[in-house]
Design a protein around this motif. Structure first.
Motif, PDB file in Angstrom:
ATOM      1  N   PHE A 137       0.831  -1.205   0.000  1.00  0.00           N
ATOM      2  CA  PHE A 137       0.000   0.000   0.000  1.00  0.00           C
ATOM      3  C   PHE A 137       0.865   1.255   0.000  1.00  0.00           C
ATOM      4  N   ARG A 138       0.307   2.339  -0.544  1.00  0.00           N
ATOM      5  CA  ARG A 138       0.921   3.662  -0.455  1.00  0.00           C
ATOM      6  C   ARG A 138       0.133   4.476   0.560  1.00  0.00           C
ATOM      7  N   SER A 139       0.805   5.373   1.223  1.00  0.00           N
ATOM      8  CA  SER A 139       0.144   6.227   2.208  1.00  0.00           C
ATOM      9  C   SER A 139      -0.909   7.126   1.560  1.00  0.00           C
ATOM     10  N   THR A 140      -0.799   7.358   0.258  1.00  0.00           N
ATOM     11  CA  THR A 140      -1.800   8.173  -0.438  1.00  0.00           C
ATOM     12  C   THR A 140      -3.153   7.473  -0.516  1.00  0.00           C
ATOM     13  N   ALA A 141      -3.181   6.168  -0.273  1.00  0.00           N
ATOM     14  CA  ALA A 141      -4.438   5.411  -0.249  1.00  0.00           C
ATOM     15  C   ALA A 141      -4.907   5.147   1.184  1.00  0.00           C
TER      16      ALA A 141
END
Length: 170
Positions: free
Chosen positions: A93-97
């Motif tokens: 996962f990316r922190s933007t999600a």
């Protein structure tokens, strides 16, 4: 006296934090299956994982456990970066999600790649849920629900203990 106590507490906290980080780095070094670049599916026996993983990570990742809500280190983190599987290093996962869901666990509305996670029915505890597993090592990460924000409407409710985080470079 007060300044001395504050300084002692600061040193103790800093030392404990770095020891925890050192322990995690040692764990990765002792895990021959940990890689942030290899996406090849792993076929590792439960017996082998038990030898490699710390007991608390093993309980969640391999025995489909969960950590108590509001106790994991990432549930309320707003740091920018990437989340990886703590068992094998797979990019998840990316922190933007990531979003604040108030459920007590880190929540994301989408994985970094569609094939970075797998889904399987979970009928345990008298509920019908969808379990989310790491696609590389089949470790239990958490569950997915249909009450997340747009654009997906999904909430990937993950356990912090099975996530590694790498902050973005500044």
């Amino acid at each position: 006296m007060r300044i001395v106590l504050i300084a002692i507490l600061f040193v103790m906290t800093t030392n404990c934090s770095s020891q925890g980080q050192d322990k995690k780095e040692t764990q990765k070094m002792n895990n021959p299956y940990y890689s942030r670049t290899d996406t090849t599916h792993l076929n590792v026996s439960d017996k082998e994982w038990k030898k490699i993983l710390p007991e608390d990570v093993y309980r969640v990742a391999r025995k489909e456990g969960t950590e108590r809500p509001f106790t994991g280190k990432y549930w309320d983190s707003e740091a920018k970066g990437t989340y990886y599987c703590a068992v094998c290093g797979n990019k998840l996962f990316r922190s933007t999600a990531k979003f604040a869901s108030s459920c007590g666990w880190p929540s994301f509305f989408e994985p970094v790649r569609p094939n970075s996670v797998n889904y399987k029915p979970d009928h345990s505890l008298g509920m019908n849920r969808i379990e989310v597993e790491c696609a590389r090592c089949d470790s239990h990460l958490g569950h997915i629900f249909d009450d997340g924000p747009e654009p997906t409407g999904k909430r990937f409710c993950m356990n912090s203990i099975v996530l590694d985080f790498e902050p973005d470079e500044k």
